[in-house]
Design an enzyme around this catalytic site. Structure first.
Site, PDB file in Angstrom:
ATOM      1  N   GLU A 164       0.845  -1.197   0.000  1.00 21.18           N
ATOM      2  CA  GLU A 164       0.000   0.000   0.000  1.00 21.18           C
ATOM      3  C   GLU A 164       0.882   1.249   0.000  1.00 21.18           C
ATOM      4  OE1 GLU A 164      -3.425   0.420  -0.202  1.00 21.18           O
ATOM      5  OE2 GLU A 164      -2.528   2.381  -0.525  1.00 21.18           O
ATOM      6  N   ARG A 167      -1.074   7.845   1.494  1.00 26.02           N
ATOM      7  CA  ARG A 167      -0.511   8.765   2.481  1.00 26.02           C
ATOM      8  C   ARG A 167      -1.606   9.129   3.468  1.00 26.02           C
ATOM      9  NH1 ARG A 167       0.621  13.240  -1.835  1.00 26.02           N
ATOM     10  NH2 ARG A 167      -1.416  12.401  -2.358  1.00 26.02           N
ATOM     11  N   LYS A 229       7.898  -1.880  -1.897  1.00 22.67           N
ATOM     12  CA  LYS A 229       7.378  -1.036  -0.815  1.00 22.67           C
ATOM     13  C   LYS A 229       8.531  -0.462   0.021  1.00 22.67           C
ATOM     14  CE  LYS A 229       4.782   0.901   2.165  1.00 22.67           C
ATOM     15  NZ  LYS A 229       4.138   2.170   1.844  1.00 22.67           N
ATOM     16  N   LEU A 275      11.247  17.669  -1.249  1.00 26.45           N
ATOM     17  CA  LEU A 275      12.446  18.496  -1.114  1.00 26.45           C
ATOM     18  C   LEU A 275      12.177  19.648  -0.146  1.00 26.45           C
ATOM     19  CD1 LEU A 275      14.019  18.773  -4.702  1.00 26.45           C
ATOM     20  CD2 LEU A 275      14.857  17.461  -2.748  1.00 26.45           C
ATOM     21  N   CYS A 285       5.439   4.899   9.180  1.00 28.26           N
ATOM     22  CA  CYS A 285       5.973   4.100   8.071  1.00 28.26           C
ATOM     23  C   CYS A 285       7.461   4.316   7.802  1.00 28.26           C
ATOM     24  CB  CYS A 285       5.177   4.374   6.802  1.00 28.26           C
ATOM     25  SG  CYS A 285       3.516   3.697   6.896  1.00 28.26           S
TER      26      CYS A 285
END
Ligand SMILES: NC(=O)c1ccc[n+]([C@@H]2O[C@H](COP(=O)([O-])OP(=O)(O)OC[C@H]3O[C@@H](n4cnc5c(N)ncnc54)[C@H](O)[C@@H]3O)[C@@H](O)[C@H]2O)c1
Length: 455
Positions: A164, A167, A229, A275, A285
Site C-alpha cells: 500500500e 498517504r 514497498k 524536497l 511508516c
C-alpha cells in the site's frame, strides 16, 4: 466481488471503504471490539479527510459491514486482505506477530473453495511464503482438533503481495488515484483475481482525473513486490534527509534552501517533491520501513550504509529546533516553549514516531516547560503517548506566556493564525519554523523574530 479486510487501521479501513465504494461487498474485521462497535455505529476511529462520509454511504448501500468475527470474514471473502500493523521491534525488525495471528486464524477458518490471501501490511521480504506456511499450519491445527490430522483441507488458496502506498491525510484520494498498483504472486490465477478486483480503479472510474491513461499495474513476484514497498519508502526518506543535509549546509554558508530546492527540483531527473527541508521525517511508516530494510540487509551480511546515513541525518534533524532555540533563548531551563502542531504530518491524528515527541522529551530534559496546540489532537482529546506537554485548546492560549514558538506540523490553518495577537501574548516573540512553512515577512510584520531551517 466478496472481500474481507482484516485490520481496520489507517490502511485497512480506507481499503475496505474504498473497495465497497467501487462496488465490492466488503466486511472489515478487527479484533478490537470497541473499534468494531464504533464503526458499526457509522463512526470512523481515525481522522482521515473524506472517510466518514464515504463510510456512511457504503454502509447505507449495504456493501460495507464490520465485525470482530474472523471466521465470518474468512467465509465471506473471496479475497482476504491482511492489513494489520507491523510495528518496529527495538532491534529495528518488523514485529510480524499480528500478521502471524491473522494468517493462522485464516488457516483455521478455511473451509472450501478458492481464496486469495493478500498481504497489504508492509512485511519483511520473504513474508509471502511465510504467510502461506502459517496459513497451512493454522489449517493443519484445525484438522487435528477435528480428529482429521494429516487430511488435506478442501480449500485452495494463493498468497499475493499488494503493498500500500497511500498517504495518511489524503488516503481516500490516494486510493482512488493511485500512481500504480503493485501485485506480486507466483500464481497467475490469483493475479487475475486481483486485477479484476482493482479494474474500476485501473480505468479511473472513481478518479478525480478520469481522462488520464489507465493506472499502471506492476505484476511481479512476491519478494519483488515486498521490496518495492521498502525501496519506495527508503528512497523518499533518503530524499528528505538529503535536502535536510543541504539545509544545514545552507544555514552555515548563508544560502536559502527553499531557493536551492526550487533550483534543483526543476531538473526533471530530480523532481520537486519531497524536497522540503525541516525537522525530519517521522510517522508510522518511514522510520520503521527504513529500519526494517537495514535489518534485512544485515541478515544477508550487507551493510546498507546509505540508508543508515539517512536515519542518522534524520535523528540529528529532529532536534535541530532545540539548537535553534538555544541560539535565540540561550538557556532553556525555566523557559516556556509552545509547539504549533504535534502530528507527524498535517490532516492526520497519527502521533506514531512524530518528531514532536522527541522535541518534547528533549525540551523537558533541558528544563523547559512545553505547551502545544494541534488542530486535531487539541480538539479530539486524544493524548495517547503524550507526556511532558500541556495541550492547549487554541493558538492564542498556546502563545500566552511563551518565550518561543516552534512550528512542528505544516497544518494549512497555521497560515492564517492571528500572529500579531499571539506575539503580544508572548514573553519574547521568537518563531522557529520547523517546516519553512510560514511567510517570514508576515511573521516579522506581526512582531516575531523568524528563524527557518536553512532559510
Ligand atoms: N499508515 C500508513 O500510512 C501506511 C501506509 C502504507 C502501508 N502501511 C502498512 O499497513 C499496515 C497497517 O498499518 P496501519 O497504519 O493501518 O496500522 P494500524 O495500527 O492503524 O491498524 C492495525 C489494525 O489492525 C488491528 N488488528 C491487530 N491484530 C489484529 C487481529 N489479530 N485481527 C484483527 N485485527 C487486528 C488493530 O486493532 C488495528 O485496528 C502496516 O504494515 C503498515 O506498515 C501503513
Amino acid at each position: 466481488m466478496r472481500v474481507c479486510v482484516i485490520g481496520t487501521g489507517y490502511v485497512g479501513l480506507v481499503t475496505g471503504v474504498c473497495l465497497a465504494q467501487i462496488g465490492h461487498d466488503v466486511i472489515c474485521i478487527d479484533n478490537n471490539e470497541e473499534k468494531v462497535k464504533l464503526m458499526k455505529s457509522g463512526q470512523s476511529p481515525i481522522y482521515e479527510p473524506g472517510l466518514p462520509e464515504l463510510m456512511k454511504s457504503c454502509m447505507e448501500s449495504g456493501r460495507l459491514d464490520f465485525s470482530s468475527d474472523l471466521s465470518a470474514g474468512v467465509e465471506h471473502g473471496e479475497v482476504l486482505f491482511i492489513a494489520v500493523g507491523t510495528p518496529p521491534l527495538p532491534t529495528g525488525e518488523s514485529d510480524t506477530r499480528y500478521v502471524e495471528a491473522v494468517a493462522r486464524g485464516i488457516g483455521a477458518n478455511l473451509t472450501k473453495g478458492y481464496k486469495v490471501i493478500v498481504n497489504k501490511s508492509t512485511v519483511p521480504i520473504g513474508s509471502g511464503d511465510w504467510v502461506r506456511m502459517i496459513v497451512l499450519d493454522g489449517a493443519g491445527e484445525r484438522q487435528k482438533e477435528k480428529g482429521l490430522a494429516g487430511t488435506p483441507i478442501e480449500a485452495e488458496f494463493d498468497v499475493v503481495s499488494n503493498p500500500e502506498f497511500l498517504r495518511e491525510g489524503s488516503a481516500v484520494y490516494d486510493t482512488f488515484n493511485p500512481d500504480r498498483i503493485v501485485l506480486g504472486s507466483n500464481s497467475k490465477k490469483a493475479l487475475e483475481v486481483m486485477q479484476e478486483l482493482y479494474q474500476p480503479l485501473v480505468v479511473r472510474k472513481y478518479s478525480d482525473h478520469p481522462s488520464l491513461p489507465p493506472v499502471p499495474i506492476v505484476l511481479t513476484d512476491l519478494s519483488s513486490a515486498e521490496m518495492i514497498k521498502y525501496a519506495a519508502n527508503s528512497f523518499l526518506a533518503t530524499k528528505i534527509s538529503f535536502i535536510n543535509e543541504i539545509a544545514n549546509i545552507c544555514d552555515r554558508v548563508g544560502a536559502d534552501v527553499k531557493q536551492v530546492a526550487e533550483g534543483i527540483g526543476l531538473d526533471s531527473r530530480i523532481g520537486n517533491k519531497f524536497l522540503q527541508a525541516g525537522i525530519g521525517w517521522g510517522g508510522s511508516c518511514f522510520p520503521k520501513d527504513v529500519s526494517a530494510l537495514i535489518h534485512t540487509a544485515d541478515d544477508y551480511n550487507y551493510e546498507a550504509q546509505l540508508l543508515k546515513a539517512a536515519v542518522e541525518v534524520n535523528n540529528r534533524q529532529r532536534t535541530i529546533a532545540i539548537d535553534k532555540l538555544q541560539q535565540v533563548l540561550k538557556i532553556l531551563k525555566g523557559k516556556t516553549v509552545g509547539l504549533l502542531g504535534l502530528t507527524f504530518k498535517p490532516d492526520t491524528d497519527d502521533l506514531r514516531d512524530a518528531p514532536a515527541l522527541n522535541i518534547i522529551q528533549e525540551l523537558n530534559r533541558l528544563g523547559a516547560k512545553v505547551k502545544a496546540y494541534d488542530p486535531i489532537i487539541s480538539q479530539s482529546g486524544m493524548r495517547h503517548g503524550l507526556t511532558g506537554v500541556i495541550v492547549e485548546t487554541d493558538p492564542e492560549l498556546l502563545a500566552d506566556g511563551c518565550d518561543a514558538l516552534v512550528l512542528i506540523t505544516d497544518w494549512t490553518q497555521f497560515h492564517t493564525l492571528d500572529y500579531a495577537k499571539m506575539a503580544k501574548k508572548m514573553h519574547s516573540a521568537f518563531m522557529i519554523d520547523g517546516r519553512n512553512f510560514l511567510d517570514r515577512k508576515q511573521l516579522e510584520a506581526a512582531g516575531f523574530q523568524y528563524v527557518g531551517i536553512g532559510h
